[in-house]
Every structure is written in C-alpha cells, then in structure tokens.
Write a protein that holds these residues in place. Structure first.
Motif, short mmCIF file in Angstrom:
data_model
loop_
_atom_site.label_atom_id
_atom_site.label_comp_id
_atom_site.label_asym_id
_atom_site.label_seq_id
_atom_site.Cartn_x
_atom_site.Cartn_y
_atom_site.Cartn_z
N PHE A 38 0.84 -1.19 0.00
CA PHE A 38 0.00 0.00 0.00
C PHE A 38 0.89 1.25 0.00
CE2 PHE A 38 -2.74 -3.20 2.07
CZ PHE A 38 -3.86 -3.09 1.25
N LYS A 39 0.40 2.32 -0.62
CA LYS A 39 1.15 3.56 -0.68
C LYS A 39 0.62 4.55 0.36
CE LYS A 39 2.53 3.22 -5.53
NZ LYS A 39 2.54 3.88 -6.86
N SER A 40 1.53 5.19 1.05
CA SER A 40 1.18 6.15 2.09
C SER A 40 1.25 7.58 1.55
CB SER A 40 2.14 6.01 3.27
OG SER A 40 2.03 7.09 4.16
N LYS A 41 0.48 8.47 2.15
CA LYS A 41 0.55 9.89 1.79
C LYS A 41 1.93 10.46 2.08
CE LYS A 41 -4.33 11.09 2.50
NZ LYS A 41 -5.26 11.95 3.28
N LYS A 42 2.65 9.82 3.02
CA LYS A 42 3.98 10.29 3.40
C LYS A 42 5.08 9.80 2.45
CE LYS A 42 2.77 10.53 8.31
NZ LYS A 42 3.11 10.07 9.68
N ASN A 43 4.70 8.94 1.50
CA ASN A 43 5.68 8.44 0.53
C ASN A 43 6.25 9.61 -0.27
OD1 ASN A 43 7.04 7.22 -1.66
ND2 ASN A 43 5.70 5.44 -1.59
N PRO A 44 7.58 9.79 -0.30
CA PRO A 44 8.17 10.92 -1.03
C PRO A 44 7.97 10.83 -2.54
CG PRO A 44 9.88 9.40 -0.28
CD PRO A 44 8.60 8.95 0.36
#
Length: 216
Positions: free
Chosen positions: A106-112
């Motif tokens: 899953f991808k997080s909003k915090k992923n740069p």
C-alpha cells in the motif's frame, strides 16, 4: 537508430493547476491501494476455487470500473493515469509471483514518490509548445523551464507519455520520447585499452586517460 529517452522539465503551474496535479496524485494513490485491497479480499473469498481472480491488467481494469461507480470523484482524474495504475500493479504482481520480489505494498501519503503518468493518445492529448505544454483535464497551458536543447528535442520527437512528479514543493514533468539518432559510421579500426592504477586507461595509440577526480 530509434532511442527512448526521458527528459525532465520543471513545471510552473498556477495555484489552481497545482491543486489539480496534487488531486490526481491522490486519486492514483487511492486507486492503487483500493485495487490491492480488493484483490486481497477476492483472493481470501475464492482461494482454492476456479473463481479466484488472477491479479492481471484485465482483473484490475474490472475492479477500476467498479471503483468509479462507488467513488464518482475518480472520474475527475485523467483516465489514462488510472489505466497506468492497473498496468503498473499488474506488473508488480507478475514480479511477485515470478521473481519473488515482494508483495505489492500500500502507498502512504507520506511516501516521497508522488506522481501520476499520462499516456499520449492518437489524438495527441499531450501538446508541447516553445514555453508551455497542454495536457488533459487542465484547461490552461502550463509554463515549463528547461534547456534550449531539450526544448528542441521535445518539439521534434514523438511523445509516448508524461509523468507529473511532485518533490520538495516543486512539480516536474518527465517526458518519455522517441528519438532517431544517426548511426555512427564504421571506421573498421581496432584499439586496445589497458586499465591501470596511476592512469585510468592507456590506449594502444599511446593516449592516456587520467583517473577520475572523485574528491568533493
């Protein structure tokens, strides 16, 4: 010879356009996560039966159509960006099963890494001019900055797709283009190369190439 090349430019969107960029990045992340979630639920429900859906592009495209009905706001997103999510996730699962490279996460909003990719269509929906570009879902042209050389390449080359990236408060556009580069003429001559310690290389012609200076 045909060469595929990536050219990155700096985008200078106004506030409204930057908001649309960031919305699309969010939509793409949302769909990626929902597709993984849906696939895991379907696998748990039908595991061991002939009805268990295989995680490929066709499966994810079906899920995407359902998601658009359940979450109507997804229709605001550039359509090819969501299609590319299906393709990228299908490839991720393919590597997981064949190369054991790890289950898609899953991808997080915090992923740069924040981006979305727009596919060039036969209608030439991605248009580039001297100082501006035009892309789907954005009514205004967008100013961009790059070198004169890159501008010439972009205007003369075939554009396959465009990735919109957001990093450290700045938006970038990465164009995937096709270039035709003239083949080098054959000299029918040979040259020997001797790698060394004091010099990087000594050629059979007597020419010496100095070591690289890697000091900062």
């Amino acid at each position: 010879d045909l060469v595929i090349k990536g050219i990155e430019v700096r985008l200078c969107p106004d506030e409204d356009t930057a908001h649309i960029f960031n919305q699309n990045i969010g939509y793409v992340r949302f769909v990626w996560n929902k597709l993984i979630e849906t696939q895991e639920q379907m696998h748990a429900l039908f595991e061991g039966t002939k009805y268990c859906p295989y995680p490929n592009y066709t499966t994810f495209n079906c899920y995407l159509n359902i998601l658009k009905e359940v979450f109507p706001f997804l229709r605001e997103c550039e359509s090819s960006a969501l299609q590319n999510v299906c393709k990228d996730l299908a490839n991720a699962y393919k590597k997981y099963f064949k190369e054991k490279q790890g289950h898609p996460k899953f991808k997080s909003k915090k992923n740069p890494k924040k981006s979305y990719k727009i596919q060039q269509q036969s209608s030439k929906n991605i248009k580039i001019y001297n100082n501006t570009i035009k892309i789907p879902k954005i009514k205004k042209t967008i100013t961009y900055k790059t070198s004169k050389k890159h501008k010439e390449i972009l205007q003369k080359s075939k554009i396959n797709n465009l990735t919109i990236k957001y990093h450290n408060g700045i938006h970038y556009g990465v164009f995937n283009v096709e270039l035709t580069i003239p083949a080098l003429s054959k000299t029918h001559e040979n040259i020997g190369i001797d790698l060394g310690m004091r010099t990087l290389a000594t050629l059979s012609t007597g020419e010496k190439i100095a070591n690289l200076n890697l000091s900062y």
